[in-house]
Scaffold this active site. Structure first.
Site, PDB file in Angstrom:
ATOM      1  N   ASP A 114       0.832  -1.196   0.000  1.00  0.00           N
ATOM      2  CA  ASP A 114       0.000   0.000   0.000  1.00  0.00           C
ATOM      3  C   ASP A 114       0.869   1.250   0.000  1.00  0.00           C
ATOM      4  OD1 ASP A 114      -2.289  -1.543   0.056  1.00  0.00           O
ATOM      5  OD2 ASP A 114      -2.329  -1.628   2.246  1.00  0.00           O
ATOM      6  N   LYS A 115       0.207   2.385   0.033  1.00  0.00           N
ATOM      7  CA  LYS A 115       0.889   3.674   0.007  1.00  0.00           C
ATOM      8  C   LYS A 115       1.826   3.820   1.202  1.00  0.00           C
ATOM      9  CE  LYS A 115      -0.037   8.657  -0.065  1.00  0.00           C
ATOM     10  NZ  LYS A 115      -1.088   9.700  -0.075  1.00  0.00           N
TER      11      LYS A 115
END
Length: 252
Positions: free
Chosen positions: A164-165
């Site tokens: 994810d980010k």
């Protein structure tokens, strides 16, 4: 006709000799101008044609220089293992079609394109050796739309996981087909059965016979580059015995 008229006017005393000289000079200048008129007209017509022809040649040269060379490259299946700091990225997986995408995957493919390791479908000339690779999911031949896929799709890219980010990763692994250092037309170097020293070109190189790394070199017959004009200058070049090492993909 004009000269005869001037001579008649001098004999009849209607004009003086000086005036006649001026008239004769004027007639001669007009005759010279009339004689040069066709050539001048031809020159004025030929000049635009010459300029247009030169312009067309320059345009063709520019188009030829801008057009990528339609070479065929051998590709091979490569596993890339790497680590990354995900602080400045939106995640690993790319959101294809979104300009605002800032993924690790997008940066990876941009780097592969800059290093020219990612081969477009038009350049990929690697023979399909494995059964079923030339077929679609239903088992039939690939449709034109499937063959004209992007370079990413043509590379048969796959990944094991995603982040994810802002998440980092160590040992991330992706697999895809990348350009090889071995020409598509390279052939094996076979030894004669009588035990002679002179080797000769054998079968085309298959992926299984290529070196597994950049340290192991392979002796094979490959085209000798020739400097001659033409878009396919090296296509019919003679084969020469060479020792070639595979690209050092991590270093590139």
């Amino acid at each position: 006709v004009a000269m005869n008229a001037i001579r008649h006017m001098i004999e009849s005393g209607k004009i003086s000799v000086d005036d006649a000289k001026v008239a004769v000079q004027s007639v001669q200048e007009d005759a010279a101008a009339a004689a040069d008129a066709p050539s001048a007209e031809r020159a004025s017509l030929e000049k635009p044609k010459a300029v247009e022809k030169a312009s067309e040649k320059a345009k063709r040269r520019g188009e030829d220089a801008a057009r990528p060379r339609a070479e065929k490259y051998r590709t091979r299946h490569v596993a890339l293992q790497f680590s990354y700091d995900g602080t400045d990225y939106s995640g690993f997986a790319q959101n294809i079609g979104k300009e605002c995408d800032n993924s690790v995957e997008r940066a990876l493919f941009a780097a592969l394109e800059r290093t020219r390791l990612l081969v477009s479908p038009e350049e990929d000339g690697t023979p399909i050796a494995n059964e079923g690779e030339g077929e679609n999911e239903g088992g039939g031949p690939r449709r034109p739309a499937e063959r004209d896929a992007s370079a990413r799709t043509a590379s048969r890219y796959s990944r094991c996981g995603r982040t994810d980010k802002g998440v980092h990763a160590h040992g991330q692994l992706v697999a895809l087909r990348l350009k090889s250092a071995f020409p598509l037309s390279a052939k094996t170097a076979d030894a004669p059965e009588d035990g002679g020293a002179d080797k000769f070109p054998g079968d085309s190189l298959q992926e299984g016979s290529l070196p597994k790394n950049s340290l192991d070199a392979l002796e094979c017959f490959a085209p000798q580059k020739k400097k001659k004009k033409g878009r396919d200058a090296d296509e019919d070049a003679p084969l020469r015995l060479k020792t070639i090492s595979e690209f050092d993909y991590p270093k590139i």
